[in-house]
Design an enzyme around this catalytic site. Sequence first.
Site, mmCIF file in Angstrom:
data_model
loop_
_atom_site.group_PDB
_atom_site.id
_atom_site.type_symbol
_atom_site.label_atom_id
_atom_site.label_comp_id
_atom_site.label_asym_id
_atom_site.label_seq_id
_atom_site.Cartn_x
_atom_site.Cartn_y
_atom_site.Cartn_z
ATOM 1 N N GLU B 52 0.817 -1.218 0.000
ATOM 2 C CA GLU B 52 0.000 0.000 0.000
ATOM 3 C C GLU B 52 0.851 1.269 0.000
ATOM 4 O OE1 GLU B 52 -0.973 -2.386 2.291
ATOM 5 O OE2 GLU B 52 -3.003 -2.929 1.634
ATOM 6 N N THR B 53 0.376 2.279 -0.720
ATOM 7 C CA THR B 53 0.930 3.639 -0.708
ATOM 8 C C THR B 53 -0.232 4.562 -0.362
ATOM 9 O OG1 THR B 53 2.584 3.109 -2.381
ATOM 10 C CG2 THR B 53 2.004 5.438 -2.140
#
Lengths: 295, 295
Positions: B52-53
């Site tokens: 995830e970003t």
Amino acid sequence: MSRHLPFKQVDVFTTVPYKGNPVAVINCMGIDESEVTKEQLQSVANWTNLSETTFLFKPTDGKSDYKLRIFTPVSELPFAGHPTVGSCKAFLEFTNQSESQETRTFHQQCGVGSVELTVSPGKISFKAAQTAIEELDDAVVAQYEAALGISTVAKPKLLRVGPNWVVLLTDDAQACYNANPDFAKLAEIDASHGHSGVILGGAKGDGEHSYEMRAFAPSLNVKEDPVCGSGALSFIRYLQELNGYSEPTEISISQGGRLGRNGQISGLIKTKSGTTTTYHIGGDAVTAIEGQILL
Amino acid sequence: MSRHLPFKQVDVFTTVPYKGNPVAVINCMGIDESEVTKEQLQSVANWTNLSETTFLFKPTDGKSDYKLRIFTPVSELPFAGHPTVGSCKAFLEFTNQSESQETRTFHQQCGVGSVELTVSPGKISFKAAQTAIEELDDAVVAQYEAALGISTVAKPKLLRVGPNWVVLLTDDAQACYNANPDFAKLAEIDASHGHSGVILGGAKGDGEHSYEMRAFAPSLNVKEDPVCGSGALSFIRYLQELNGYSEPTEISISQGGRLGRNGQISGLIKTKSGTTTTYHIGGDAVTAIEGQILL
């Protein structure tokens, strides 16, 4: 002991951020290599989750400008293409040498020796080691054609350039772009023959030595690599075998379109009758993230 | 237009860098959300290659401290566990609020509403949404036991917490740590039932509500997730169903040992007879990379 070291994440084979292939580069030139362990470097590379993370150290061979150690998430590599271009870009920026308009030569000490780099405005190239080229059985070629859903326009070959790439040339750039491999089948074929994966190319038909290229390595958990330096090297080596260029020839390779990337790789075949042919892979790179990392 | 924005890569559910689960956090609170497109954010998240970003924006709901947008390499998520803890850590540092010794409450606006966060020294927790729990057919359970090579000590259940996790409890922590799933078989079972993956737990037998936990999601191309917030939530929700704690109970979860990580997750089940039970997942986090990113 934990310290902050200079960090960059560089996008390679592109001038447009997020359209190339990333590499994380950590500048360890301010410390002694003995201050960090291989396990530490490996744990960082496992954590970044990038195909490669590199560490710049002071050179120890008396002739290179820096020493580079290259890690995938699971192991250390003697050499890799896009990490070399991206790490040289970072080295030039870390040492305030990135603005020169001159063409300059640098040397990178790494697991395969001292690699020659040519830096000119907008392009960083490395001179590749000589590579073996091998024949493939017709039956194996047929397996690959079926798994890739393509036909070839010349006899595919096996190139051992670190990874063992099977190189295939299909009808044209569009056929290459459109290919939808059966990844499960492809992984099985690669694994059973000890191949790393497949490089598929197709000519753009503009008479300019321009090609679309794709790289598949599902047996190594990389379904498709967005922009692949060792693949490009294998591909231009294959083209030389096929076409026997007798004068220096530049090959323009586009890669990554199907993954939303737009990598641009320049392959240079330097040959003159009676002399050894050399192969050079290069492109531009852009730093997307810069700061500091705990190590 | 391209600009530099503050960037951090935070290691979550650990105090030791590179032993937890990373999340990249970009501070967009200095710009207007309309200045960036979803496609831009997605392209960054595809390129970082992290699970995830996240992107911090100014809140728009009139009650939260910030708005968080969460991207995997291929899509935007309404909520995710470890990115929430890591992004809160980054928010506190970006806004110079990380040093307080008080216990404080913050709110994160995201796709599932305004999520309550509790911040105390060494711990950031989020209050989870109420989640459904479902039965599994004995035949399906038998398929999972075979693919995981384990036996269960209680009836497994399906938890829908965003991902759909099948939760299984095996003999003890060692049996959990030792499990060597048949990933191909596991991927097939998950895909055929529409499950995201499997959470496997085993008690440490220290009488302290301590567990070893692992998360497998091979059908989503994640063979094993090193440290998993939504998995921990599913697991403590499952334990409450099993054990019916009538007083507030803290569950200590270790995860990631087999991957060279050492994640520490704290699960808190807050319950009193006659009132709604609430579930809280938390842990510490440490910023490993900080600097700026081009966006």
